[in-house]
Design a protein around this motif. Structure first.
Motif, PDB file in Angstrom:
ATOM      1  N   LEU A   1       0.873  -1.179   0.000  1.00  0.00           N
ATOM      2  CA  LEU A   1       0.000   0.000   0.000  1.00  0.00           C
ATOM      3  C   LEU A   1       0.908   1.226   0.000  1.00  0.00           C
ATOM      4  O   LEU A   1       1.618   1.480   0.983  1.00  0.00           O
TER       5      LEU A   1
ATOM      6  N   HIS B   1     -14.264  -1.134   6.268  1.00  0.00           N
ATOM      7  CA  HIS B   1     -14.331  -2.524   5.822  1.00  0.00           C
ATOM      8  C   HIS B   1     -13.664  -3.464   6.827  1.00  0.00           C
ATOM      9  O   HIS B   1     -12.926  -3.033   7.719  1.00  0.00           O
TER      10      HIS B   1
ATOM     11  N   ASP C   1     -11.175  -6.811   6.357  1.00  0.00           N
ATOM     12  CA  ASP C   1     -10.381  -7.310   5.231  1.00  0.00           C
ATOM     13  C   ASP C   1     -10.936  -8.615   4.660  1.00  0.00           C
ATOM     14  O   ASP C   1     -11.221  -9.577   5.398  1.00  0.00           O
TER      15      ASP C   1
ATOM     16  N   THR D   1      -5.351   5.857  10.609  1.00  0.00           N
ATOM     17  CA  THR D   1      -6.303   4.757  10.397  1.00  0.00           C
ATOM     18  C   THR D   1      -7.217   4.665  11.622  1.00  0.00           C
ATOM     19  O   THR D   1      -6.768   4.942  12.742  1.00  0.00           O
TER      20      THR D   1
ATOM     21  N   HIS E   1     -12.233  -1.289   9.777  1.00  0.00           N
ATOM     22  CA  HIS E   1     -11.262  -0.202   9.807  1.00  0.00           C
ATOM     23  C   HIS E   1     -11.366   0.679   8.570  1.00  0.00           C
ATOM     24  O   HIS E   1     -11.972   0.297   7.560  1.00  0.00           O
TER      25      HIS E   1
ATOM     26  N   ALA F   1      -8.877   3.602   6.336  1.00  0.00           N
ATOM     27  CA  ALA F   1      -7.686   4.428   6.098  1.00  0.00           C
ATOM     28  C   ALA F   1      -8.205   5.844   5.849  1.00  0.00           C
ATOM     29  O   ALA F   1      -8.954   6.083   4.904  1.00  0.00           O
TER      30      ALA F   1
ATOM     31  N   ARG G   1       3.547   7.712   1.965  1.00  0.00           N
ATOM     32  CA  ARG G   1       2.968   6.773   2.946  1.00  0.00           C
ATOM     33  C   ARG G   1       3.077   5.373   2.348  1.00  0.00           C
ATOM     34  O   ARG G   1       2.496   5.100   1.288  1.00  0.00           O
TER      35      ARG G   1
ATOM     36  N   MET H   1       2.929   1.169   3.408  1.00  0.00           N
ATOM     37  CA  MET H   1       2.619   0.143   4.403  1.00  0.00           C
ATOM     38  C   MET H   1       2.685  -1.222   3.716  1.00  0.00           C
ATOM     39  O   MET H   1       2.351  -1.335   2.524  1.00  0.00           O
TER      40      MET H   1
ATOM     41  N   ARG I   1       1.178  -5.196   4.229  1.00  0.00           N
ATOM     42  CA  ARG I   1       0.160  -5.901   5.022  1.00  0.00           C
ATOM     43  C   ARG I   1       0.121  -7.387   4.701  1.00  0.00           C
ATOM     44  O   ARG I   1       0.130  -7.775   3.527  1.00  0.00           O
TER      45      ARG I   1
HETATM   46  C1  SIN Z   1      -6.138  -1.621   5.189  1.00  0.00           C
HETATM   47  O1  SIN Z   1      -7.267  -1.330   4.878  1.00  0.00           O
HETATM   48  O2  SIN Z   1      -5.850  -2.750   5.524  1.00  0.00           O
HETATM   49  C2  SIN Z   1      -5.064  -0.563   5.164  1.00  0.00           C
HETATM   50  C3  SIN Z   1      -5.314   0.506   6.154  1.00  0.00           C
HETATM   51  C4  SIN Z   1      -4.333   1.629   6.045  1.00  0.00           C
HETATM   52  O3  SIN Z   1      -3.520   1.668   5.109  1.00  0.00           O
HETATM   53  O4  SIN Z   1      -4.390   2.503   6.907  1.00  0.00           O
END
Ligand code: SIN
Length: 295
Positions: A84, A105, A107, A132, A270, A272, A282, A284, A286
């Motif tokens: 991401l 959502h 996941d 988040t 959660h 974002a 940014r 990330m 996962r």
């Molecule tokens: C996600 O939805 O798993 C990513 C959340 C994020 O990037 O803050």
């Protein structure tokens, strides 16, 4: 090794220190992590210097890892890692998915076996934005009025992957097909669609470890209530989403580099939050762990 656990909010979440996730995690320590996780739903492990392999190895303690069914946006050498990022190449093309998670959502709730948990590691954190939020779906369920609990008892809902099929959302009118690349709006290929047929899950699920009931609907993937007229089902879902997104249910997280967050998709949703200014990075990575069939 002694784990230190500090609660982060009234809704959910705890910080866990006193552990180095680059090292294998032993039986007793893992048991303690599981206990703390079941209590707090989301764990924040700060200051973790972990490689991609160590991220994967730690994630495997929670079950079998998934390769994201979207088939894109995963690292070539480590397909278990979803990438991401808002980083662009020299031509200005996004390198991977820039707005993943930007609608509430859980996941992979669109799979027959949705993800049990996710582990998100912060590589690049912007100075502004990029937070988040998580909502506690046990609390969301517990706080429903009695009549609403009764109404949804035994009801099921449809979950769909392709955002273009979700009647609740439309891409901004200014967005071209080119703009959609590297975005949640990018059209899913026929192959991806074949891999991700619509699924039906109970609106209230029971957590297989804690035995607690949790709401299991989300704005991004839950599109219809089975057996209800479209408008009636949508009205019900919107009412439920309002309970989910009650600020008292929510933990808001401001990221720091090298944090690894572990959350439970069976009892949280959660978002974002976005808001990263142009020019700030940014990134990330996962992993997600396959869960069981919701019941
Ligand atoms: C996600 O939805 O798993 C990513 C959340 C994020 O990037 O803050």
């Amino acid at each position: 090794m002694t784990l230190n656990v500090r609660k982060r909010s009234g809704a959910l979440g705890a910080t866990v220190t006193g552990i180095d996730l680059s090292e294998p995690v032993s039986g007793d320590l893992l048991k303690k992590i599981m206990e703390v996780w079941n209590e707090h739903l989301l764990l924040v492990f700060p200051d973790q210097k972990i490689s991609k392999k160590e991220h994967i190895d730690f994630s495997r303690n929670f079950g079998e890892l998934e390769v994201h069914p979207g088939g894109k946006h995963v690292l070539k050498d480590y397909p278990e890692l979803l990438w991401l990022t808002n980083e662009k190449d020299a031509e200005g093309n996004y390198l991977s998915l820039r707005d993943g998670g930007s609608i509430w959502h859980s996941d992979l709730s669109y799979m027959a076996c949705p993800s049990r948990c996710s582990l998100l590691y912060a590589i690049d954190v912007p100075d502004d934005g990029g937070d988040t939020e998580w909502a506690n779906m046990y609390l969301a369920y517990d706080n429903l009025p009695k009549e609403l609990k009764k109404l949804i008892e035994g009801l099921k809902a449809v979950h769909q992957f392709d955002l273009a099929d979700n009647p609740r959302f439309h891409p901004p009118s200014s967005m071209t097909e080119e703009d959609k690349k590297g975005s949640i709006w990018e059209k899913k290929s026929a192959e991806v669609k074949a891999r991700t047929p619509d699924v039906i899950h109970p609106i209230v699920r029971t957590h297989d470890v804690t035995n607690r009931k949790a709401l299991f609907v989300n704005r991004r993937f839950t599109t219809h209530v089975v057996g209800m007229e479209e408008s009636e089902g949508e009205e019900l879902l919107l009412e439920l989403f309002n309970y989910v997104e009650n600020p008292e249910n929510i933990y808001h997280h401001c990221w720091s580099k090298d944090q690894l967050l572990l959350w439970d998709n069976r009892c949280t949703v959660h978002l974002a939050c976005g808001g990263v200014p142009e020019g700030q990075l940014r990134t990330m990575l996962r992993t997600t762990v396959r869960g069981g069939v919701p019941f």
